[in-house]
Design a protein around this motif. Structure first.
Motif, PDB file in Angstrom:
ATOM      1  N   VAL A  36       0.824  -1.220   0.000  1.00  0.00           N
ATOM      2  CA  VAL A  36       0.000   0.000   0.000  1.00  0.00           C
ATOM      3  C   VAL A  36       0.853   1.263   0.000  1.00  0.00           C
ATOM      4  N   TRP A  37       1.844   1.345   0.897  1.00  0.00           N
ATOM      5  CA  TRP A  37       2.623   2.566   1.043  1.00  0.00           C
ATOM      6  C   TRP A  37       4.099   2.395   0.681  1.00  0.00           C
ATOM      7  N   GLY A  38       4.596   1.191   0.904  1.00  0.00           N
ATOM      8  CA  GLY A  38       6.029   0.976   0.760  1.00  0.00           C
ATOM      9  C   GLY A  38       6.724   1.328   2.062  1.00  0.00           C
ATOM     10  N   TRP A  39       7.626   0.467   2.515  1.00  0.00           N
ATOM     11  CA  TRP A  39       8.283   0.716   3.792  1.00  0.00           C
ATOM     12  C   TRP A  39       9.122   1.982   3.765  1.00  0.00           C
ATOM     13  N   GLN A  40       9.656   2.316   2.598  1.00  0.00           N
ATOM     14  CA  GLN A  40      10.437   3.553   2.511  1.00  0.00           C
ATOM     15  C   GLN A  40       9.566   4.770   2.770  1.00  0.00           C
ATOM     16  N   GLY A  41       8.320   4.718   2.237  1.00  0.00           N
ATOM     17  CA  GLY A  41       7.398   5.829   2.467  1.00  0.00           C
ATOM     18  C   GLY A  41       6.962   5.934   3.912  1.00  0.00           C
ATOM     19  N   ILE A  42       6.856   4.778   4.593  1.00  0.00           N
ATOM     20  CA  ILE A  42       6.467   4.777   6.005  1.00  0.00           C
ATOM     21  C   ILE A  42       7.590   5.337   6.874  1.00  0.00           C
ATOM     22  N   VAL A  43       8.771   4.779   6.720  1.00  0.00           N
ATOM     23  CA  VAL A  43       9.892   5.169   7.576  1.00  0.00           C
ATOM     24  C   VAL A  43      10.362   6.596   7.284  1.00  0.00           C
ATOM     25  N   SER A  44      10.190   7.022   6.029  1.00  0.00           N
ATOM     26  CA  SER A  44      10.676   8.354   5.651  1.00  0.00           C
ATOM     27  C   SER A  44       9.959   9.475   6.387  1.00  0.00           C
ATOM     28  N   LEU A  45       8.783   9.189   6.945  1.00  0.00           N
ATOM     29  CA  LEU A  45       8.078  10.225   7.712  1.00  0.00           C
ATOM     30  C   LEU A  45       8.928  10.723   8.874  1.00  0.00           C
ATOM     31  N   TRP A  46       9.745   9.825   9.436  1.00  0.00           N
ATOM     32  CA  TRP A  46      10.582  10.225  10.566  1.00  0.00           C
ATOM     33  C   TRP A  46      11.744  11.101  10.121  1.00  0.00           C
ATOM     34  N   ASN A  47      12.079  11.063   8.834  1.00  0.00           N
ATOM     35  CA  ASN A  47      13.138  11.949   8.352  1.00  0.00           C
ATOM     36  C   ASN A  47      12.739  13.403   8.496  1.00  0.00           C
ATOM     37  N   GLY A  48      11.442  13.666   8.237  1.00  0.00           N
ATOM     38  CA  GLY A  48      10.946  15.031   8.381  1.00  0.00           C
ATOM     39  C   GLY A  48      10.717  15.409   9.834  1.00  0.00           C
ATOM     40  N   ALA A  49      10.180  14.453  10.616  1.00  0.00           N
ATOM     41  CA  ALA A  49       9.890  14.742  12.018  1.00  0.00           C
ATOM     42  C   ALA A  49      11.153  14.769  12.864  1.00  0.00           C
ATOM     43  N   GLY A  50      12.174  14.005  12.426  1.00  0.00           N
ATOM     44  CA  GLY A  50      13.427  13.937  13.179  1.00  0.00           C
ATOM     45  C   GLY A  50      13.500  12.659  14.001  1.00  0.00           C
ATOM     46  N   TRP A  51      14.597  11.929  13.829  1.00  0.00           N
ATOM     47  CA  TRP A  51      14.764  10.678  14.561  1.00  0.00           C
ATOM     48  C   TRP A  51      14.983  10.915  16.054  1.00  0.00           C
ATOM     49  N   THR A  52      15.410  12.106  16.416  1.00  0.00           N
ATOM     50  CA  THR A  52      15.519  12.441  17.838  1.00  0.00           C
ATOM     51  C   THR A  52      14.147  12.404  18.497  1.00  0.00           C
ATOM     52  N   SER A  53      13.150  12.885  17.760  1.00  0.00           N
ATOM     53  CA  SER A  53      11.775  12.829  18.278  1.00  0.00           C
ATOM     54  C   SER A  53      11.332  11.397  18.501  1.00  0.00           C
ATOM     55  N   ALA A  54      11.719  10.502  17.582  1.00  0.00           N
ATOM     56  CA  ALA A  54      11.367   9.088  17.730  1.00  0.00           C
ATOM     57  C   ALA A  54      11.998   8.498  18.984  1.00  0.00           C
ATOM     58  N   LEU A  55      13.254   8.842  19.247  1.00  0.00           N
ATOM     59  CA  LEU A  55      13.939   8.324  20.427  1.00  0.00           C
ATOM     60  C   LEU A  55      13.325   8.878  21.714  1.00  0.00           C
ATOM     61  N   ILE A  56      12.941  10.151  21.692  1.00  0.00           N
ATOM     62  CA  ILE A  56      12.300  10.754  22.864  1.00  0.00           C
ATOM     63  C   ILE A  56      10.963  10.063  23.137  1.00  0.00           C
ATOM     64  N   ALA A  57      10.186   9.854  22.066  1.00  0.00           N
ATOM     65  CA  ALA A  57       8.892   9.182  22.222  1.00  0.00           C
ATOM     66  C   ALA A  57       9.078   7.771  22.766  1.00  0.00           C
ATOM     67  N   LEU A  58      10.081   7.061  22.250  1.00  0.00           N
ATOM     68  CA  LEU A  58      10.352   5.704  22.717  1.00  0.00           C
ATOM     69  C   LEU A  58      10.752   5.706  24.187  1.00  0.00           C
ATOM     70  N   ALA A  59      11.607   6.649  24.589  1.00  0.00           N
ATOM     71  CA  ALA A  59      12.051   6.725  25.982  1.00  0.00           C
ATOM     72  C   ALA A  59      10.877   7.017  26.917  1.00  0.00           C
ATOM     73  N   LEU A  60       9.975   7.907  26.504  1.00  0.00           N
ATOM     74  CA  LEU A  60       8.819   8.238  27.344  1.00  0.00           C
ATOM     75  C   LEU A  60       7.880   7.039  27.476  1.00  0.00           C
ATOM     76  N   LEU A  61       7.692   6.286  26.400  1.00  0.00           N
ATOM     77  CA  LEU A  61       6.860   5.090  26.480  1.00  0.00           C
ATOM     78  C   LEU A  61       7.488   4.051  27.411  1.00  0.00           C
ATOM     79  N   LEU A  62       8.808   3.927  27.372  1.00  0.00           N
ATOM     80  CA  LEU A  62       9.487   3.003  28.277  1.00  0.00           C
ATOM     81  C   LEU A  62       9.310   3.438  29.731  1.00  0.00           C
ATOM     82  N   CYS A  63       9.287   4.753  29.966  1.00  0.00           N
ATOM     83  CA  CYS A  63       9.065   5.258  31.325  1.00  0.00           C
ATOM     84  C   CYS A  63       7.680   4.864  31.842  1.00  0.00           C
ATOM     85  N   THR A  64       6.689   4.818  30.951  1.00  0.00           N
ATOM     86  CA  THR A  64       5.348   4.424  31.396  1.00  0.00           C
ATOM     87  C   THR A  64       5.334   2.980  31.870  1.00  0.00           C
ATOM     88  N   TYR A  65       6.182   2.123  31.299  1.00  0.00           N
ATOM     89  CA  TYR A  65       6.249   0.732  31.753  1.00  0.00           C
ATOM     90  C   TYR A  65       6.811   0.651  33.174  1.00  0.00           C
TER      91      TYR A  65
END
Length: 320
Positions: A36-65
């Motif tokens: 439907v989208w292609g994995w490149q099209g899915i993952v590329s969204l983080w290029n615009g948002a910034g991979w630092t944002s992804a790491l921050i989001a992941l760290a905060l989710l881990l804190c909830t655990y």
């Protein structure tokens, strides 16, 4: 004469049927995303948002655990005292099973694991889990309602939100007469359920405040993180982001959960975002779909990473 290798292979398949089915669905899901989208099209969204944002989001989710583990640690201080690491691993395994197994079947693992690791009676573990799930559902709805209140900015929406927020405290305050009334009017077959719910409640007001507060912080953090991610990746307004986060999490809380949330979680995000005012145009829907899939993948990755990290927390406690 029996063909023992074939029989053994069949028995192995039967024992691992649910795991094999889950893996098969994930593979099909990955192929569907590519088609439907292609994995490149899915993952590329983080290029615009910034991979630092992804790491921050992941760290905060881990804190909830970690916070979720503390809630259970405080809920059963006698049984779990001094074994936070073991409990963290237990909570992560339970969470991963909930994510991966369909129709909330992973929930059954909690009382079983608590009995195995800490000797907690099955009835008490089950009743406490039921009460904590009621806390979770309330906090989830309250957290999502924050986005709607922020979007409207009107006093009456904040008033309704506040009334809903304090419902558990009001219910706990009047619990004794409510349980007496329930025992009086409910059929005898329901008495056992009422007793288990009462047994699963926190011991006193201070214990309730700690459990309720931890639940609120946990879910407000998770919903805010998911709404933020959806806003980054899907360019959604505040209300739609919170609505999408609510829809995704409701799809996993309610008994309509596919293995690993495949299909149901992104669909829940999309439905929730649209219900809270997201653009329903074709291009906007396609962008929302990619953002929903990415958010779902973030939740899965956080569960896998959290479980992997918890394996180093402590050795399992052996009970008698």
């Amino acid at each position: 004469m029996k063909n023992y290798p074939v029989a053994s292979r069949r028995a192995w398949i039967i024992r691992h049927a649910m795991t094999l089915g889950t893996v098969a669905i994930i593979v099909v899901y990955a192929a569907f995303i590519q088609w439907v989208w292609g994995w490149q099209g899915i993952v590329s969204l983080w290029n615009g948002a910034g991979w630092t944002s992804a790491l921050i989001a992941l760290a905060l989710l881990l804190c909830t655990y970690v916070l979720r583990t503390w809630r259970i640690y405080d809920y059963f201080p006698k049984e779990t005292g001094g074994h936070f690491g073991t409990l963290l691993r237990l909570v992560q395994v339970h969470n991963l099973l909930n994510v991966m197994l369909p129709f909330r079947t992973g929930e059954a693992s909690f009382p079983l694991l608590m009995k195995r690791e800490f000797g907690l009676p099955l009835a008490r573990g089950t009743s406490a889990l039921f009460v904590m799930r009621l806390f979770d559902l309330h906090a989830l709805l309250a957290a999502a309602g924050t986005g709607f209140a922020l979007e409207t900015g009107k006093a009456w929406t904040w008033g309704l939100w506040l009334l809903f927020l304090i419902l558990p405290a009001a219910a706990f305050a009047i619990r004794k007469p409510v349980f007496r009334l329930a025992a009086k009017f409910l059929p005898s077959r329901a008495e056992k359920l009422v007793e288990e719910v009462e047994a699963g409640l926190p011991f006193d007001a201070w214990a309730f405040a700690r459990a309720w507060g931890a639940t609120l912080i946990n879910w407000f953090t998770k919903i805010a993180v998911l709404a933020w991610v959806l806003g980054l990746l899907g360019d959604l307004p505040i209300a739609a982001g919170f609505g999408g986060a609510l829809g995704g999490e409701l799809s996993s809380v309610l008994p309509v959960h596919a293995p690993a949330g495949v299909g149901t979680y992104p669909a829940g995000i999309t439905a929730g975002a649209l219900a809270f005012g997201a653009d329903a145009g074709r291009e906007a829907l396609e962008e929302l779909g990619r953002a929903a899939v990415n958010t779902h993948l973030l939740v899965i990755v956080s569960s896998l990473v959290g479980t992997a990290l918890s394996l180093f927390a402590a050795r399992p406690k052996k009970t008698g």
